[in-house]
Design an enzyme around this catalytic site. Structure first.
Site, short mmCIF file in Angstrom:
data_model
loop_
_atom_site.label_atom_id
_atom_site.label_comp_id
_atom_site.label_asym_id
_atom_site.label_seq_id
_atom_site.Cartn_x
_atom_site.Cartn_y
_atom_site.Cartn_z
N TRP A 31 40.67 28.46 50.14
CA TRP A 31 41.32 29.76 50.28
C TRP A 31 40.38 30.67 51.05
CZ3 TRP A 31 46.24 30.46 49.10
CH2 TRP A 31 46.75 31.76 49.07
N SER A 65 39.11 29.48 44.72
CA SER A 65 37.87 29.82 44.01
C SER A 65 37.94 29.49 42.53
CB SER A 65 37.54 31.30 44.21
OG SER A 65 37.15 31.53 45.55
N CYS A 89 35.66 32.87 48.13
CA CYS A 89 35.90 34.26 48.50
C CYS A 89 37.19 34.74 47.84
CB CYS A 89 36.00 34.40 50.02
SG CYS A 89 36.40 36.06 50.55
N VAL A 90 37.07 35.80 47.06
CA VAL A 90 38.22 36.40 46.41
C VAL A 90 38.31 37.84 46.91
CG1 VAL A 90 39.38 36.88 44.23
CG2 VAL A 90 37.76 34.98 44.37
N ASP A 94 46.85 43.59 45.32
CA ASP A 94 47.57 44.66 44.63
C ASP A 94 47.83 44.36 43.16
OD1 ASP A 94 47.72 46.13 46.99
OD2 ASP A 94 49.60 45.16 47.59
N THR A 95 47.43 43.18 42.70
CA THR A 95 47.70 42.80 41.31
C THR A 95 46.39 42.51 40.60
OG1 THR A 95 47.84 40.42 41.72
CG2 THR A 95 49.86 41.73 42.08
N HIS A 97 45.42 39.83 39.50
CA HIS A 97 45.03 38.44 39.76
C HIS A 97 43.56 38.35 40.16
CE1 HIS A 97 45.59 34.25 40.96
NE2 HIS A 97 44.99 34.54 42.12
N PHE A 122 26.06 30.56 42.23
CA PHE A 122 27.23 31.41 42.43
C PHE A 122 27.19 31.99 43.84
CE2 PHE A 122 29.67 35.34 42.13
CZ PHE A 122 30.77 34.95 41.40
N ARG A 136 29.73 39.75 54.98
CA ARG A 136 28.82 39.00 54.10
C ARG A 136 28.87 37.49 54.36
NH1 ARG A 136 30.38 43.61 52.39
NH2 ARG A 136 29.16 44.89 50.97
#
Length: 164
Positions: A31, A65, A89-90, A94-95, A97, A122, A136
């Site tokens: 992702w 992830s 990567c997260v 809008d939620t 989640h 990590f 990053r």
């Protein structure tokens, strides 16, 4: 220290022990691929720079992830690596989640560190937007993959020094 005040790729090369005899697993989330591949490239190149043989780096993909924890566990159980670097990567949406995934992967990697005799690193970006992630992952704040590789080398070295 906040990343905005630090380049993740800045370090004193003299402070990093040789990694010539070390073997690493790197588990990479599919992702946000542009970002996670940049993180992998940073980690891989840093490991090579510190003496790791390419044959001693095992790269495996997981869908997202959240699955990093299971992928890292499989690598630890089924190979003879000295450490596993988890790269993902997260990006905030809008939620809620985002909160659940970040919490789950953080707690999961912490649990692996407590359950296994090898370090799990990590290397997961948790950002508010895509630009922060790009900054990053080789952008203006360096590369979190570099930082993950250095951390892995130092943790393996620490463990080896305690055994000596």
């Amino acid at each position: 220290m906040a990343t905005s005040l630090k380049n993740l790729s800045d370090y004193n090369i003299e402070d990093v022990p040789s990694a010539e005899t070390m073997k690493f697993g790197i588990v990479v989330s599919e992702w946000n691929t542009e970002i996670t591949e940049a993180l992998f490239n940073g980690a891989f190149n840093t490991l090579i720079k510190h003496g790791v043989n390419k044959e001693n780096i095992i790269k495996k993909y997981v869908p997202g992830s959240f699955e990093l924890t299971a992928g890292a566990k499989y690598i630890a159980e089924m190979t003879d690596v000295d450490a596993v670097i988890c790269l993902g990567c997260v990006i905030q949406g809008d939620t809620p989640h985002f909160d659940y995934v970040c919490s789950g992967v953080t707690q999961g990697i912490t649990q692996l560190n407590l359950q296994f005799p090898i370090p799990f690193i990590f290397g997961v970006l948790t950002t508010s937007n895509e630009q922060q992630a790009l900054d990053r992952a080789g952008g203006k704040h360096g590369n979190k993959g570099d930082e993950g590789a250095i951390t892995a080398i130092k943790m393996v070295h620490m463990k080896q020094s305690l055994k000596a």
